[in-house]
Design a protein around this motif. Structure first.
Motif, mmCIF file in Angstrom:
data_model
loop_
_atom_site.group_PDB
_atom_site.id
_atom_site.type_symbol
_atom_site.label_atom_id
_atom_site.label_comp_id
_atom_site.label_asym_id
_atom_site.label_seq_id
_atom_site.Cartn_x
_atom_site.Cartn_y
_atom_site.Cartn_z
ATOM 1 N N ASP A 1 43.856 60.268 44.125
ATOM 2 C CA ASP A 1 45.103 60.961 44.443
ATOM 3 C C ASP A 1 45.135 62.288 43.670
ATOM 4 O O ASP A 1 45.209 62.309 42.450
ATOM 5 N N ARG B 1 46.509 65.730 38.847
ATOM 6 C CA ARG B 1 47.221 66.826 38.188
ATOM 7 C C ARG B 1 48.116 66.278 37.074
ATOM 8 O O ARG B 1 48.168 66.818 35.978
ATOM 9 N N SER B 2 48.836 65.180 37.369
ATOM 10 C CA SER B 2 49.704 64.568 36.352
ATOM 11 C C SER B 2 48.878 64.079 35.166
ATOM 12 O O SER B 2 49.275 64.260 34.010
ATOM 13 N N THR C 1 49.398 65.214 31.332
ATOM 14 C CA THR C 1 49.694 64.223 30.286
ATOM 15 C C THR C 1 48.646 64.299 29.172
ATOM 16 O O THR C 1 48.992 64.313 27.995
ATOM 17 N N THR D 1 42.817 71.772 45.650
ATOM 18 C CA THR D 1 43.959 71.377 44.815
ATOM 19 C C THR D 1 43.589 71.313 43.330
ATOM 20 O O THR D 1 44.449 71.463 42.472
ATOM 21 N N ALA E 1 44.397 74.581 40.914
ATOM 22 C CA ALA E 1 45.686 74.699 40.210
ATOM 23 C C ALA E 1 45.792 73.648 39.118
ATOM 24 O O ALA E 1 46.339 73.905 38.038
ATOM 25 N N GLN F 1 56.477 65.489 37.297
ATOM 26 C CA GLN F 1 55.528 64.597 37.958
ATOM 27 C C GLN F 1 56.227 63.604 38.879
ATOM 28 O O GLN F 1 55.642 63.135 39.847
ATOM 29 N N TYR G 1 54.705 68.648 46.844
ATOM 30 C CA TYR G 1 53.308 68.419 46.445
ATOM 31 C C TYR G 1 52.454 69.653 46.768
ATOM 32 O O TYR G 1 51.633 70.096 45.968
ATOM 33 N N ARG H 1 53.214 72.337 44.282
ATOM 34 C CA ARG H 1 52.748 72.011 42.924
ATOM 35 C C ARG H 1 51.222 72.088 42.832
ATOM 36 O O ARG H 1 50.668 72.580 41.864
ATOM 37 N N LEU H 2 50.534 71.597 43.876
ATOM 38 C CA LEU H 2 49.068 71.582 43.839
ATOM 39 C C LEU H 2 48.479 72.855 44.436
ATOM 40 O O LEU H 2 47.276 73.049 44.455
ATOM 41 N N ALA I 1 47.253 71.555 50.304
ATOM 42 C CA ALA I 1 47.624 70.283 50.924
ATOM 43 C C ALA I 1 46.359 69.516 51.251
ATOM 44 O O ALA I 1 45.322 70.105 51.545
ATOM 45 N N ARG I 2 46.502 68.195 51.223
ATOM 46 C CA ARG I 2 45.325 67.354 51.375
ATOM 47 C C ARG I 2 45.755 66.056 52.035
ATOM 48 O O ARG I 2 46.870 65.586 51.820
ATOM 49 N N TYR I 3 44.866 65.472 52.835
ATOM 50 C CA TYR I 3 45.270 64.302 53.613
ATOM 51 C C TYR I 3 45.593 63.079 52.771
ATOM 52 O O TYR I 3 46.188 62.135 53.251
ATOM 53 N N THR I 4 45.215 63.072 51.503
ATOM 54 C CA THR I 4 45.501 61.896 50.673
ATOM 55 C C THR I 4 46.869 61.974 49.989
ATOM 56 O O THR I 4 47.291 61.002 49.362
ATOM 57 N N LEU I 5 47.561 63.113 50.112
ATOM 58 C CA LEU I 5 48.854 63.246 49.434
ATOM 59 C C LEU I 5 49.796 62.139 49.892
ATOM 60 O O LEU I 5 49.900 61.850 51.083
ATOM 61 N N ALA J 1 49.181 57.148 47.820
ATOM 62 C CA ALA J 1 49.276 56.167 46.735
ATOM 63 C C ALA J 1 50.720 55.942 46.291
ATOM 64 O O ALA J 1 50.974 55.187 45.353
ATOM 65 N N ASP J 2 51.679 56.596 46.959
ATOM 66 C CA ASP J 2 53.052 56.568 46.446
ATOM 67 C C ASP J 2 53.903 55.413 46.961
ATOM 68 O O ASP J 2 54.972 55.154 46.423
ATOM 69 N N ASN K 1 53.536 55.709 33.244
ATOM 70 C CA ASN K 1 52.229 56.356 33.453
ATOM 71 C C ASN K 1 51.885 57.239 32.270
ATOM 72 O O ASN K 1 50.782 57.207 31.734
ATOM 73 N N ASN K 2 52.845 58.049 31.898
ATOM 74 C CA ASN K 2 52.663 59.036 30.845
ATOM 75 C C ASN K 2 52.397 58.362 29.491
ATOM 76 O O ASN K 2 51.390 58.644 28.828
ATOM 77 N N GLN L 1 46.106 49.868 31.260
ATOM 78 C CA GLN L 1 47.308 50.559 31.737
ATOM 79 C C GLN L 1 47.891 49.839 32.950
ATOM 80 O O GLN L 1 49.107 49.653 33.066
ATOM 81 N N MET L 2 46.996 49.434 33.880
ATOM 82 C CA MET L 2 47.474 48.790 35.101
ATOM 83 C C MET L 2 48.141 47.452 34.797
ATOM 84 O O MET L 2 49.189 47.128 35.350
#
Lengths: 349, 317
Positions: free
Chosen positions: A93, A98-99, A103, A121, A124, B50, B232, B235-236, B239-243, B246-247, B283-284, B296-297
């Protein structure tokens, strides 16, 4: 197995250019420097240890391959007294990558090792790190318009051409440098497999005049490998050998050979896999597996970052050699590629 | 003692689980990571930046879930709108790009809504199918290529710029949450959404046009996802097809942890914001703690599990 690795590297559209007849070269035509020549001189280690340097490992995914790279990088950093302060996985992703960078920058790392998910991407995403003077070492890809030295320390990648060439060499040797072979290639616009497949074909045509590729078949779904091999063997029952684009479909090809009671057609494939290696150590159809040295990828990335910190020049483009694994060196080959013991089934035959 | 029990019952702690959890986790990271910059303004700002697209998607999902429906396709809408906006912007103008991006989100929402409301298909299945369908469309649009977004006005407004020293994504977050909260809590539309989710038959009998409401919440979700796609892309700067791919789980977790019911009839925008920030903070903080990716997961999964268990406990649904 390494489908994810293949997929990601295929996204690298502006990637490391390599013509079908050339060696692996960098994004701007840079000549490849072998990773073995890139090390940290003993004299610099004390300086690095005294510098309280830190590193962040920001990977694109989690897999066997990345684990081996991560281990290589961590061991080298530990040896050099550089502390790893953050590890993250972007799960393919670009936004998460980027995040992760933002971080990690909170901890002011001296070095970041990463695979930029895509040139557009990532440009940036890594900008802030460049502005902060972090030494960036990239795996297999580079953000758009980034310049060696001013923006990043080096790019490190597999020697894809060698992987295909070594597969041709090991198969040729197994069939006495002459005969008929089948060629099962990855039928998709995927940089990694395309380069490796082309290198196999080029090497056979150039170096082995008495070997003829009599049958070629593309594959996009590994699950269809068995059907494809059956069809290929039906038309050419006297095939001396078959090249299979990677280990997943090679397992299907082996199933076809076993079902036909075929013991004379030799197989060569790429990337380590336990079932394929087991066939090889039992002296059946598989004569060799060519793999990349993932652990070495991590080691050299870490060493390159460390060299930058003490002001040493780095080559722009570093490649890691391929390793040919045969029944004779399976334990050593597994160690060289993934830096861990081969599965017990393979070692105990 | 009785008075205390009564007070506790009246306050209904369940409602505040997300805020209490948020504070506890914040305090935990603040103490453990006090020397690692967790409390720095830059890091706290990072968390809000983020999570901005997640928050915007969560607002849309609160409306959908509260109405008793679900939208699984918003991740794919993010990618389609970001790519459409980037391509149109590069070939025509910024305004047309923005309109095309938002329009494509609305159009996909309309498509979902028509199937759900008028063909009476379950929203779970419809949006499960359109999630895959539009993920495929996103891949086809540019043949898997990423599209750079070079218009600096666009990237400034949508994600990369700032005004009076405050990053634009903070304005988007605050504006969207305020507007979403107002519509949800203070307007007839919000009340109708809740009535529909609580009991569709009763809502219909009382004169609420339930088909139109179902259509509208899915369009709203499509619109929010499209806006997240633009953020997105800004910010990036591409643009990309994976944006957005995962959300899905992050947004659903943020909304549910925030106190919105999966079964409809109850929702909260402020809770969704807290849920979204909680996800970002996890996450942070876990990366700053230097944990391995697998650790982390596991830790993130456990914390979400505890939060969901606490916020849903005792419900009769």
């Amino acid at each position: 197995m390494k489908i994810k690795k293949l997929l990601i590297t295929t996204m690298l559209s502006t990637l490391l250019v390599s013509g079908a007849n050339a060696q692996t070269t960098g994004p701007n035509g840079e000549m490849a420097t072998p990773s073995s020549t890139v090390t940290v001189p003993e004299a610099e280690i004390a300086k690095l240890k005294a510098g309280n340097y830190t590193a962040a490992l920001l990977w694109h995914e989690q897999s066997d391959f990345v684990n081996a790279i991560n281990a290589g990088a961590k061991d080298e950093f530990e040896r050099l007294g550089i502390k790893v302060v953050a590890t993250a996985s972007a799960g393919f992703d670009a936004a998460k990558q980027r995040s992760d960078i933002e971080t990690a920058l909170i901890k002011n790392p001296s070095i970041i090792l990463a695979l930029p998910l895509d040139p557009v991407t990532s440009a940036a995403a890594f900008k802030e790190a460049v502005e902060m003077g972090v030494k960036l070492v990239f795996l297999s890809n580079v953000p758009k318009d980034y310049q060696h030295k001013s923006d990043y320390a080096a790019i490190v990648t597999d020697d894809l051409f060698s992987m295909g060439k070594q597969a041709a060499d090991v198969l040729a040797q197994a069939i006495g440098n002459k005969g008929k072979v089948g060629f099962i290639y990855h039928d998709a616009d995927y940089y990694v497999t395309n380069q490796r497949d082309n290198a196999f074909k080029t090497t056979i045509a150039k170096d082995y005049k008495e070997i003829e590729i009599v049958s070629q078949q593309g594959i996009s779904d590994p699950a269809r490998a068995e059907d494809i091999a059956n069809a290929m063997l039906l038309k050419n029952p006297d095939l001396n050998g078959i090249y299979v684009t990677w280990a997943g479909p090679a397992e299907g090809v082996l199933a076809a050979l076993r079902a036909n009671g075929n013991k004379h057609t030799k197989i060569v494939t790429l990337d380590l896999s336990e079932p394929v290696a087991l066939d090889m150590v039992r002296g059946a159809n598989v004569v060799g597996i060519v793999a990349d040295e993932a652990y070495e990828l991590g080691r050299v990335m870490a060493a390159t970052g460390a060299r930058s910190l003490v002001g040493l020049e780095n080559p722009a483009f570093i490649t890691v050699p391929a390793v040919t694994v045969t029944a004779d060196n399976v334990a050593e080959g597994w160690q060289r590629s993934l830096h861990r013991d081969a599965p017990k089934s393979v070692l105990n035959k | 003692m009785d008075q205390l029990t009564q007070l506790a019952t009246r306050i209904n702690f369940k409602q505040y689980v997300v805020y209490i959890g948020f504070l506890l986790i914040f305090l935990f990271f603040a103490i453990v990571l006090k020397d690692d910059g967790f409390l720095s303004t830059r890091n706290l700002t990072n968390i809000i930046l983020q999570t901005a697209p997640i928050t915007i998607m969560a607002i849309g999902l609160v409306f959908v879930l509260s109405a008793g429906e679900i939208d699984l396709s918003f991740g794919s809408i993010v990618a389609v709108s970001a790519l459409v906006a980037a391509v149109v912007m590069n070939e025509h103008s910024m305004i047309l790009g923005i309109l095309a991006g938002l329009g494509s989100g609305l159009a996909i929402g309309l498509f979902n809504g028509l199937l759900v409301a008028y063909l009476r298909l379950p929203s779970f299945l419809v949006t499960l199918a359109t999630m895959g369908l539009f993920a495929g469309v996103a891949r086809m649009l540019t043949d898997l290529r990423s599209v750079p977004v070079l218009n600096s006005t666009f990237t400034g407004i949508f994600g990369s710029g700032s005004l009076f020293g405050i990053p634009s994504l903070i304005y988007w977050t605050v504006g969207a949450v305020a507007l979403g909260h107002f519509v949800f809590r203070e307007t007839k539309y919000g009340a109708h959404v809740l009535a529909l989710g609580d009991n569709a038959r009763a809502a219909s009998v009382s004169g609420i046009k339930i088909l139109r409401m179902r259509l509208s919440v899915l369009m709203l979700s499509g619109f929010c996802a499209a806006l997240a796609g633009l953020l997105y892309a800004g910010r990036l700067q591409g643009a990309r097809y994976t944006l957005g791919e995962a959300d899905l789980m992050t947004v659903i977790a943020a909304v549910i942890v925030g106190g919105t019911l999966l079964t409809g009839g109850k929702g909260t925008i402020i809770g969704a914001l807290a849920g979204s920030l909680l996800m970002g903070m996890l996450n942070n903080g876990l990366i700053l703690m230097g944990l391995s990716v697998s650790d982390q997961m596991v830790v993130r999964g456990f914390i979400i599990l505890i939060a969901v268990a606490l916020s849903l406990r005792d419900t009769n649904h």
